[in-house]
Design a protein around this motif. Structure first.
Motif, short mmCIF file in Angstrom:
data_model
loop_
_atom_site.label_atom_id
_atom_site.label_comp_id
_atom_site.label_asym_id
_atom_site.label_seq_id
_atom_site.Cartn_x
_atom_site.Cartn_y
_atom_site.Cartn_z
N LYS A 111 -6.52 -2.04 -9.65
CA LYS A 111 -6.04 -0.69 -9.44
C LYS A 111 -6.38 -0.28 -8.00
CE LYS A 111 -6.97 3.73 -11.58
NZ LYS A 111 -7.70 4.33 -12.69
N ILE A 112 -5.49 0.45 -7.38
CA ILE A 112 -5.77 0.92 -6.03
C ILE A 112 -6.47 2.27 -6.11
CG2 ILE A 112 -4.73 1.75 -3.90
CD1 ILE A 112 -2.58 -0.29 -4.24
N ARG A 152 -13.33 8.67 -4.10
CA ARG A 152 -12.98 7.28 -4.38
C ARG A 152 -14.11 6.50 -5.05
NH1 ARG A 152 -13.13 2.26 -1.38
NH2 ARG A 152 -11.28 1.03 -1.83
N GLN A 185 -12.98 -1.13 8.08
CA GLN A 185 -12.13 -1.25 6.88
C GLN A 185 -11.60 0.10 6.39
OE1 GLN A 185 -11.76 -4.35 5.84
NE2 GLN A 185 -13.64 -5.45 6.31
N VAL A 195 -7.97 0.31 5.69
CA VAL A 195 -7.54 -0.40 4.48
C VAL A 195 -7.86 0.44 3.25
CG1 VAL A 195 -7.70 -2.55 3.20
CG2 VAL A 195 -7.99 -2.57 5.66
N GLN A 196 -9.04 1.07 3.29
CA GLN A 196 -9.45 1.84 2.12
C GLN A 196 -8.56 3.05 1.86
OE1 GLN A 196 -13.66 2.80 1.98
NE2 GLN A 196 -14.08 1.02 3.23
N GLY A 207 -2.40 -0.33 -0.29
CA GLY A 207 -3.39 -1.40 -0.26
C GLY A 207 -3.10 -2.49 0.75
N ILE A 208 -2.51 -2.14 1.90
CA ILE A 208 -2.28 -3.17 2.91
C ILE A 208 -3.22 -2.95 4.09
CG2 ILE A 208 0.13 -3.60 2.33
CD1 ILE A 208 0.85 -1.87 4.79
N ASP A 209 -3.28 -3.94 4.95
CA ASP A 209 -4.08 -3.84 6.17
C ASP A 209 -3.11 -3.69 7.33
OD1 ASP A 209 -5.68 -4.10 8.33
OD2 ASP A 209 -6.76 -5.88 7.60
N ARG A 247 -3.54 -3.71 10.30
CA ARG A 247 -3.84 -4.55 11.45
C ARG A 247 -3.12 -5.89 11.40
NH1 ARG A 247 -10.20 -4.23 10.86
NH2 ARG A 247 -9.48 -4.70 8.76
N ILE A 276 -11.50 -9.27 4.56
CA ILE A 276 -11.60 -8.01 3.84
C ILE A 276 -12.01 -8.29 2.40
CG2 ILE A 276 -10.29 -6.04 3.02
CD1 ILE A 276 -8.40 -6.93 5.47
N TYR A 314 -12.51 -3.57 -1.25
CA TYR A 314 -11.85 -2.62 -0.36
C TYR A 314 -10.34 -2.70 -0.50
CZ TYR A 314 -16.13 -1.48 2.07
OH TYR A 314 -17.35 -1.04 2.38
N ARG A 315 -9.89 -3.94 -0.53
CA ARG A 315 -8.46 -4.11 -0.55
C ARG A 315 -7.98 -3.96 -1.99
NH1 ARG A 315 -5.61 -8.25 3.00
NH2 ARG A 315 -3.54 -7.43 2.83
N GLY A 316 -7.44 -2.85 -2.30
CA GLY A 316 -7.03 -2.61 -3.68
C GLY A 316 -5.77 -3.39 -4.01
N THR A 317 -5.92 -4.71 -4.13
CA THR A 317 -4.71 -5.51 -4.33
C THR A 317 -4.16 -5.28 -5.72
OG1 THR A 317 -6.22 -7.26 -4.82
CG2 THR A 317 -5.02 -7.39 -2.72
N GLN A 318 -3.22 -4.37 -5.83
CA GLN A 318 -2.54 -4.23 -7.11
C GLN A 318 -1.22 -4.98 -7.01
OE1 GLN A 318 -1.60 -0.28 -8.35
NE2 GLN A 318 -1.20 -0.93 -10.42
#
Lengths: 457, 97
Positions: free
Chosen positions: A15-16, A125, A260, A263-264, A269-271, A273, B2, B6-10
């Motif tokens: 879950k994000i 969060r 980070q 990203v958070q 949920g992507i970066d 960078r 990462i 942190y990376r909420g990979t859904q």
């Protein structure tokens, strides 16, 4: 891909938990949410001349928009309006990227509000993540329960408002209080409410990633001069943690401290960078996040910023480019067309239906007769008297109807008529015109073509 | 690097993607189709075609039309998605065996 994370491509379904962030763009997004949703919830409550100002009266097949009443025959206006909306979207996408996605799409604004409610009840969060992992307790039940209560109430209100665009909302309100809502009204209200709940509460940005067709093809509108949200790799790399007192240049580091945070905060949920990705909905949360860190580090803002590919590569950005002119020209033509046709719109509609059971009838005295049904629709609010006439053949006249007819305001009148012409003038297939003109205003007049059949000469 | 936290990979599974996409896209197209169709035809006029005695109101007519379009579109895009996903892969090069 050498990224070790790629193993998670389909294995995990985490879950994000987007982290909340304050900043310029977060404020802009809040304003957009409040204004757009405020309009959605408020508009049905406004009245215009004793009538709901915006009412799509489907049972009566009439759309009321302020003082304007649109009929099914006015469908071309709606089609043009949709085309204008689409081209406006293209224009702004080419100019400034996914503005629509980040700030105006219903999916985005409703998700935003649902996240607010989540934050009020479940906290920030980190608290949300902890709460989800914690075993069920009174506190968890209370927090989760109040979130659901808020979400469901809000969804119901949304469904009610949606239906209120199609059924007078004030009447609907009292129907709900007396529990006498019609079956279909109730069904569509619940349907829309449930869709809002599912889309904004649970699916969120997954809709953008997997289900939205526009998200996939919007890149066709992009070029190297389109405003995008991008990380300035040149300035940021090599990234790495450091103390505030360290001079990055001496340490051989770029400006990215690899915190980070960008990203958070990302709802998809992507970066950022890693470069431009189609999942990026341009919500600009990462800009706010990065700016707050740059401020803390006393570095200049804008390591992540709105920029263009050309600007990133130190080439000039051109705003005025052929693509923009093409979109703008088509858009202007459409708007001009719509405005003119709306301005010159006559508030009558005339449909001529020729009697198909009979080609023609020969009458005594060498007269040829054809039968028609005229459907006259008076689109104004008051009853109106119209003069009917027929032209196109020498000496043609109307029979079976008086000189004038009166149609109720917003009413339809079917008039069976017969057109008669002398045999010498009427042969083969001829085109005639039925004319209708308001008696009180010569400007309100309309002609409709039809065919008049006679014997072969 | 990462961390996963942190990376909420859904990520949705491919089946979930397909099902939701088919349902959603057919919903959107059905909404558009319903709008165009009923701008031209009045459901009250249409009911007479099937059965003279059939007398359902406009509300029910619109709803029936919408669900008809939705199901139709869902069948169409569902089958398309299925065929595209289950099509035999083109072999890049022949393998010995």
């Amino acid at each position: 891909m050498s990224n070790p994370d790629s193993a998670s491509m389909y294995a995990s379904a985490k879950k994000i938990y987007p982290r909340e962030i304050d900043g310029r763009f977060a404020n802009l997004s809040k304003i957009a949410t409040v204004v757009l949703l405020g309009l959605f919830y408020a508009v049905p409550w406004f009245n215009w001349d004793e009538r709901q100002a915006v009412l799509f009266d489907l049972p009566a097949r009439k759309f009321h928009i302020l003082g304007l009443t649109l009929w099914p025959q006015d469908f071309p206006y709606l089609a043009m309006l949709l085309m204008i909306a689409a081209l406006t979207l293209f224009f702004f996408t080419a100019l400034a990227g996914r503005l629509w996605c980040g700030f105006a799409c219903p999916q985005t604004v409703w998700t935003e509000i649902f996240i607010w409610m989540e934050q009020w009840t479940e906290g920030k969060r980190s608290q949300r993540m902890k709460l989800d992992q914690a075993p069920w307790s009174w506190n968890k039940l209370r927090r989760k329960g109040s979130k659901q209560l808020l979400w469901i109430t809000f969804s119901m209100w949304t469904g009610f408002t949606f239906v209120g665009y199609f059924t007078p909302i004030r009447g609907l309100g009292s129907e709900i209080i007396t529990l006498s809502v019609g079956g279909w009204t109730l069904f569509w209200g619940l349907f829309y409410g449930f869709a809002t709940y599912g889309n904004a509460g649970y699916m969120r940005e997954q809709v953008c990633k997997y289900m939205c067709p526009y998200a996939r093809f919007q890149s066709a509108m992009f070029d190297k001069d389109t405003l995008i949200i991008s990380y300035d790799e040149e300035r940021g790399e090599p990234r790495g943690g450091r103390k505030r007192s360290v001079d990055p240049q001496e340490a051989g580091l770029g400006d990215c401290i690899d915190c980070q945070l960008c990203v958070q905060v990302c709802p998809t949920g992507i970066d950022i960078r890693e470069g431009l990705q189609y999942e990026c909905i341009a919500c600009a949360a990462c800009i706010d996040a990065c700016d707050s860190i740059m401020d803390k580090m006393n570095y200049p803002r804008g390591l992540v910023r709105y920029t263009t590919e050309h600007a990133l590569h130190h080439e000039g950005t051109r705003v005025l480019r052929p693509r923009m002119f093409v979109y703008a020209t088509i858009l202007l033509f459409l708007i001009a067309g719509l405005t003119t046709s709306m301005a010159t719109r006559t508030p009558i509609i005339l449909d001529v239906i020729r009697d198909r059971n009979m080609l023609y009838r020969e009458m005594p005295g060498n007269v040829i007769e054809n039968a028609y049904t005229l459907k006259v629709i008076n689109q104004s609010e008051e009853p109106r008297t119209f003069a009917l006439s027929v032209t196109g053949i020498e000496g043609i006249s109307l029979d079976g109807v008086g000189d004038t007819i009166t149609v109720d305001g917003g009413g339809v009148l079917s008039v069976p008529v017969r057109a008669r012409a002398h045999r010498d003038n009427a042969y083969g297939i001829m085109t005639i015109q039925f004319n209708v003109a308001a008696v009180d205003d010569e400007g309100v007049a309309l002609s409709e073509d039809s065919r008049f059949l006679g014997p072969t000469p | 690097m990462i961390s996963e936290e942190y990376r909420g990979t859904q990520q949705w599974s491919r089946d979930k993607q397909a099902v939701f996409t088919v349902v959603w896209i057919s919903f959107l197209v059905a909404a558009l189709g319903t709008m165009v169709f009923f701008a031209i035809f009045d459901p009250v006029d249409l009911t007479g075609i099937f059965d003279q005695d059939l007398d359902i109101g406009r509300d029910a007519g619109y709803a029936a039309g919408f669900f008809f379009f939705w199901v139709l579109c869902a069948i169409c895009s569902g089958i398309t998605a299925y065929l595209v996903r289950t099509a035999p892969k083109r072999k890049a090069k022949r393998r010995d065996q």
